[in-house]
Scaffold this motif. Sequence first.
Motif, PDB file in Angstrom:
ATOM      1  N   THR A  74       0.837  -1.201   0.000  1.00 53.12           N
ATOM      2  CA  THR A  74       0.000   0.000   0.000  1.00 53.12           C
ATOM      3  C   THR A  74       0.873   1.253   0.000  1.00 53.12           C
ATOM      4  N   ILE A  75       0.306   2.318  -0.525  1.00 54.96           N
ATOM      5  CA  ILE A  75       0.966   3.629  -0.500  1.00 54.96           C
ATOM      6  C   ILE A  75       0.345   4.425   0.642  1.00 54.96           C
ATOM      7  N   ASP A  76       1.169   4.778   1.620  1.00 53.99           N
ATOM      8  CA  ASP A  76       0.706   5.576   2.756  1.00 53.99           C
ATOM      9  C   ASP A  76       0.878   7.054   2.441  1.00 53.99           C
ATOM     10  N   LYS A  77      -0.006   7.868   2.985  1.00 45.46           N
ATOM     11  CA  LYS A  77       0.035   9.306   2.750  1.00 45.46           C
ATOM     12  C   LYS A  77       1.099   9.947   3.640  1.00 45.46           C
ATOM     13  N   ASP A  79       2.762  13.068   5.753  1.00 42.04           N
ATOM     14  CA  ASP A  79       2.226  14.191   6.527  1.00 42.04           C
ATOM     15  C   ASP A  79       2.362  15.490   5.744  1.00 42.04           C
ATOM     16  N   GLY A  96       2.962  10.428  -1.151  1.00 46.64           N
ATOM     17  CA  GLY A  96       2.855   9.120  -0.516  1.00 46.64           C
ATOM     18  C   GLY A  96       4.199   8.447  -0.355  1.00 46.64           C
ATOM     19  N   CYS A  97       4.196   7.369   0.406  1.00 49.18           N
ATOM     20  CA  CYS A  97       5.403   6.558   0.563  1.00 49.18           C
ATOM     21  C   CYS A  97       4.997   5.087   0.656  1.00 49.18           C
ATOM     22  N   ILE A  98       5.907   4.241   0.255  1.00 51.91           N
ATOM     23  CA  ILE A  98       5.685   2.802   0.345  1.00 51.91           C
ATOM     24  C   ILE A  98       6.624   2.262   1.417  1.00 51.91           C
ATOM     25  N   LYS A  99       6.049   1.635   2.418  1.00 55.05           N
ATOM     26  CA  LYS A  99       6.826   1.113   3.549  1.00 55.05           C
ATOM     27  C   LYS A  99       7.080  -0.380   3.365  1.00 55.05           C
ATOM     28  N   ASN A 100       7.864  -0.927   4.272  1.00 53.53           N
ATOM     29  CA  ASN A 100       8.167  -2.374   4.303  1.00 53.53           C
ATOM     30  C   ASN A 100       8.906  -2.850   3.062  1.00 53.53           C
ATOM     31  N   GLU A 113      11.501   2.927   3.698  1.00 54.47           N
ATOM     32  CA  GLU A 113      10.304   3.376   2.991  1.00 54.47           C
ATOM     33  C   GLU A 113      10.776   4.277   1.860  1.00 54.47           C
TER      34      GLU A 113
END
Length: 139
Positions: A74-77, A79, A96-100, A113
């Motif tokens: 998932t792409i997290d938003k 801040d 956005g950023c992609i974690k893990n 990330e």
Amino acid sequence: MVKDCPKNKEAASPTVPPRPKERAFQMTLEAGKDASDVASGTFLVNGLPANILFDSGENYSFISHKFGGRLALTIDKLDNALVAEVASGKFLCVSGCIKNIITDLIGNKFHKELLPIELNNFDIILGMDWLSANDVEIL
């Protein structure tokens, strides 16, 4: 009623994007081999082979939209969105950023990330945030 609508006083003046805090230069694989402040190679990222550019001229680390989609994460938003300027001079908003993301460099695993943007020649660009956090020097 029309009189109740607020007037957009800024509509007549063009909007100029703020000066970017980051430049995401997209060099070719051939140029990456010849540059002294970068290194490149193919390494496993979450089990998939990825063309990675290690670039001390970048402040942040990026992942291509295409390769990020292959990871099915998932792409997290973010801040605060980041404005990046690419080699063509075009400004991109990164929100956005992609974690893990796990990068395997010859058996050494690094978690990071990454910021998804449109990249043409590399799947991932690891910039100074990654290089300094892992005490990496490009020789």
